[in-house]
Design an enzyme around this catalytic site. Structure first.
Site, mmCIF file in Angstrom:
data_model
loop_
_atom_site.group_PDB
_atom_site.id
_atom_site.type_symbol
_atom_site.label_atom_id
_atom_site.label_comp_id
_atom_site.label_asym_id
_atom_site.label_seq_id
_atom_site.Cartn_x
_atom_site.Cartn_y
_atom_site.Cartn_z
ATOM 1 N N VAL A 16 0.829 -1.206 0.000
ATOM 2 C CA VAL A 16 0.000 0.000 0.000
ATOM 3 C C VAL A 16 0.866 1.258 0.000
ATOM 4 O O VAL A 16 0.572 2.227 -0.714
ATOM 5 C CB VAL A 16 -0.966 0.002 1.205
ATOM 6 C CG1 VAL A 16 -1.784 1.289 1.237
ATOM 7 C CG2 VAL A 16 -1.893 -1.205 1.142
ATOM 8 N N ARG A 47 12.513 0.276 6.914
ATOM 9 C CA ARG A 47 13.455 -0.456 7.770
ATOM 10 C C ARG A 47 14.816 -0.599 7.100
ATOM 11 O O ARG A 47 15.843 -0.522 7.761
ATOM 12 C CB ARG A 47 12.879 -1.832 8.101
ATOM 13 C CG ARG A 47 11.691 -1.801 9.046
ATOM 14 C CD ARG A 47 11.211 -3.204 9.339
ATOM 15 N NE ARG A 47 10.073 -3.215 10.250
ATOM 16 C CZ ARG A 47 9.413 -4.303 10.622
ATOM 17 N NH1 ARG A 47 9.790 -5.488 10.150
ATOM 18 N NH2 ARG A 47 8.394 -4.221 11.453
ATOM 19 N N LYS A 107 -6.456 -1.049 11.244
ATOM 20 C CA LYS A 107 -7.666 -1.352 12.022
ATOM 21 C C LYS A 107 -7.330 -1.977 13.366
ATOM 22 O O LYS A 107 -8.026 -1.757 14.357
ATOM 23 C CB LYS A 107 -8.616 -2.274 11.244
ATOM 24 C CG LYS A 107 -8.146 -3.699 10.990
ATOM 25 C CD LYS A 107 -7.381 -3.808 9.707
ATOM 26 C CE LYS A 107 -6.978 -5.228 9.349
ATOM 27 N NZ LYS A 107 -6.221 -5.280 8.076
ATOM 28 N N GLU A 131 -10.163 6.189 6.967
ATOM 29 C CA GLU A 131 -11.065 5.559 5.991
ATOM 30 C C GLU A 131 -10.540 4.212 5.519
ATOM 31 O O GLU A 131 -11.308 3.264 5.310
ATOM 32 C CB GLU A 131 -11.260 6.486 4.783
ATOM 33 C CG GLU A 131 -12.237 5.963 3.748
ATOM 34 C CD GLU A 131 -13.672 5.935 4.261
ATOM 35 O OE1 GLU A 131 -14.164 4.813 4.511
ATOM 36 O OE2 GLU A 131 -14.276 7.006 4.425
ATOM 37 N N GLY A 189 -1.658 -13.876 -3.135
ATOM 38 C CA GLY A 189 -1.421 -12.706 -2.297
ATOM 39 C C GLY A 189 -2.645 -12.203 -1.573
ATOM 40 O O GLY A 189 -2.645 -11.110 -1.010
ATOM 41 N N LYS A 207 -12.681 -4.616 12.536
ATOM 42 C CA LYS A 207 -13.391 -3.680 11.657
ATOM 43 C C LYS A 207 -14.801 -3.408 12.163
ATOM 44 O O LYS A 207 -15.276 -2.268 12.106
ATOM 45 C CB LYS A 207 -13.402 -4.243 10.236
ATOM 46 C CG LYS A 207 -12.012 -4.365 9.633
ATOM 47 C CD LYS A 207 -12.023 -5.169 8.338
ATOM 48 C CE LYS A 207 -10.626 -5.318 7.774
ATOM 49 N NZ LYS A 207 -10.601 -6.202 6.582
ATOM 50 N N GLY A 304 -6.154 -4.870 -0.932
ATOM 51 C CA GLY A 304 -5.312 -4.756 -2.114
ATOM 52 C C GLY A 304 -4.676 -3.389 -2.202
ATOM 53 O O GLY A 304 -5.100 -2.430 -1.551
#
Length: 434
Positions: A16, A47, A107, A131, A189, A207, A304
Site C-alpha cells: 500500500v 526499515r 484497524k 477511511e 497474495g 473492523k 489490495g
C-alpha cells in the site's frame, strides 16, 4: 484556501505504501486540482534502504531515521502503513504529540487503542483519518460520518474480510477443500503466510468494532465480540446450505434489539436471493439500515494495493481541504460517550442450521426432535439423504433448520443431543440471516 504545500511523511513502503507514493509522486497535478494546494511527499521511513523498491520511488526520499521524520516540524501529515499494534501505536502517538495529523489504515491499532489515540489527537488539536482501516476502497467511514449523519443506525450486516470470502467462494463454487482454497489465496497474495487473524474472525471483529463506534456512538472492545472463524468449517455444510437455498459467508453483524446492541462475527447462512450472497472472491460489502434512509448497500474491493491506496488518498485530500478536521470534530470518537448496553449473546434469537451425525436406525430423528421440543425449539425443515449401505453401524447426517430460538436454548439442546447414544460426533450449528 491556503496555497501552502501540505508536506507528507510516509511510514512504510510496502504494497500500500508504494501505491500511495506512486500517486503522490506521479499524479501531483490532478491532486492539486482537487485540493487547491500542492501536496508534497518529502520523506519515506523504511526499515532497510537497500531493499529493492519500485523505480518510481526516489532513493533520496528514503530514510531509516523514523524519529527524525516524526519530529520534523516541516512535515504536516504522517501516513502510517506498517500495520500491527506496536510500534504503530507509539508512532501515531508521537506524530500527534509533535503536531502532525495522521492518516492510517491500521484497524488493529484503532480497535485496540482507539480511545487512547483519539484522546491524544484532541489534546494536541490534531486529526486521525482512518477511511482505509475498514473495507479497503469502500468509503464506509465517510458514509457513516457524513452521508448518513441524520440517521440512527439500526443494523450493520457486513462481509469485511476478503481472504475468508475468497476461501468460502472457492469452497462453494469450485468444491475445493479449505486447505486448497487457503493455499491458492496465499499464492495469489490474498492471504498472509499466517492467516490466523483473518480465518479466526479477529480481523472482521476489529473492523466491526470501528464501525460500531462510529455508527452507535460509543466505544466497543473488539475482544468482547463473540466470534467464530472458518478454519474448521466442513465442506459438507456448504453443500447442505446450497440445497436449502443458502450460501455461507463470514458475517459481521451488529443490530439494536430491545434497546441493546447485539454483535457477533461467525459463519452465517444467507439466502441466495440476498445481495450479500453474490459478494464473491475478495470483495467486501456492507448492508446498513438507518431509521431515516432505510436500507443501503456498499460494495467493492475490500483490500489490495490500489483500493486501500484510494482510501488513504481520500483521507489525505480531505485533510488538505479541511473536511477531515470537520468530520473528526463532529464525530468525537472514542471519548466518554453514552454507554451502550450490550445484549448477552445467549439471549439473541435467530433461526439456526443444525447438522447432527447419527446412526441410521429407527427412532433416532424422534430422539433429536424430542430434545429440541423440550427446549421449545421448533423445526422448520429436515434433510436426511437415503443411505445405500445396509450396515447397521452406518452414520448419516441429519440437517435441521429451526424456527427462531434463543442461542442459549440452542446450545443447551446441542449439549443434550451430543450425549445421545445414537449421535456419532459433535453436532454443529450456524445462525441463519433471514
Amino acid at each position: 484556501m491556503s496555497r501552502k504545500p501540505l508536506r507528507i511523511g510516509l511510514i512504510g513502503c510496502g504494497t500500500v505504501g508504494s501505491g500511495v507514493a506512486k500517486l503522490l509522486l506521479e499524479d501531483r497535478e490532478r491532486i492539486e486540482q482537487r485540493t487547491g494546494r500542492p501536496i508534497e511527499l518529502v520523506r519515506i521511513a523504511v526499515r532497510r534502504q537497500d531493499k529493492p523498491r519500485p523505480s518510481f520511488v526516489p532513493r533520496s526520499l528514503l530514510t531509516t531515521d523514523l524519529d527524525r521524520l516524526l519530529r520534523d516540524p516541516e512535515i504536516h501529515v504522517v501516513i502510517e502503513l506498517i500495520g500491527g499494534i506496536e510500534p504503530a501505536r507509539q508512532i501515531i502517538h508521537t506524530a500527534l504529540s509533535h503536531g502532525k495529523d495522521v492518516v492510517t489504515a491500521n484497524k488493529a491499532v484503532l480497535a485496540t487503542f482507539g480511545t487512547e489515540l483519539f484522546r491524544t489527537a484532541r489534546e494536541h488539536g490534531r486529526v486521525i483519518a482512518f477511511e482505509a482501516s475498514v473495507a479497503g476502497g469502500i468509503p464506509i467511514v465517510s458514509t457513516l460520518a457524513q452521508g448518513l449523519a441524520a440517521n440512527r443506525i439500526l443494523s450493520i450486516k457486513a462481509i469485511l474480510n476478503g481472504t475468508t470470502n475468497y476461501i468460502l467462494t472457492q469452497m462453494t463454487e469450485a468444491g475445493w477443500s479449505y486447505e486448497q482454497a487457503l493455499a491458492e489465496a496465499q499464492k495469489r497474495g490474498y492471504a498472509e503466510a499466517d492467516p490466523t487473524l483473518d480465518v479466526d474472525g479477529s480481523d472482521s471483529a476489529h473492523k466491526l468494532a470501528i464501525l460500531c463506534r462510529i455508527a452507535f456512538g460509543s466505544a466497543l472492545d473488539w475482544e468482547s465480540i463473540e466470534r467464530r472463524g472458518i478454519a474448521h468449517l466442513p465442506e459438507a455444510d456448504l453443500r447442505f446450505a446450497g440445497e436449502l437455498g443458502y450460501v455461507v459467508k463470514l458475517l459481521a453483524e451488529a443490530w439494536w434489539s430491545d434497546d441493546q446492541l447485539a454483535v457477533h462475527v461467525e459463519p452465517t447462512l444467507i439466502k441466495k436471493t440476498d445481495p450479500l450472497a453474490d459478494v464473491r472472491g475478495v470483495y467486501n460489502a456492507i448492508h446498513l439500515v438507518g431509521d431515516v434512509v432505510g436500507e443501503t448497500l456498499l460494495y467493492g474491493l475490500g483490500a489490495g494495493q490500489m483500493p486501500t491506496t484510494s482510501a488513504v488518498m481520500a483521507d489525505l485530500i480531505d485533510l488538505a481541504v479541511g473536511r477531515a478536521q470537520a468530520t473528526f470534530e463532529s464525530l468525537r470518537l472514542w471519548e466518554q460517550g453514552r454507554p451502550i448496553r450490550r445484549r448477552p449473546a445467549e439471549t439473541v434469537r435467530s433461526r439456526f442450521y443444525l447438522r447432527v451425525n447419527v446412526q441410521d436406525r429407527p427412532g433416532v430423528l424422534a430422539q433429536v426432535a424430542g430434545v429440541l421440543g423440550r427446549r421449545q425449539i421448533s423445526i422448520a425443515s429436515v434433510i436426511q439423504h437415503e443411505a445405500f449401505d445396509d450396515h447397521e453401524d452406518i452414520v448419516v447426517p441429519v440437517v435441521i433448520m429451526t424456527h427462531s430460538a434463543p442461542l442459549a436454548e440452542l446450545r443447551g439442546a446441542l449439549e443434550e443431543i451430543n450425549r445421545l447414544a445414537c449421535v456419532a460426533s459433535p453436532s454443529v450449528y450456524y445462525p441463519v440471516a433471514d
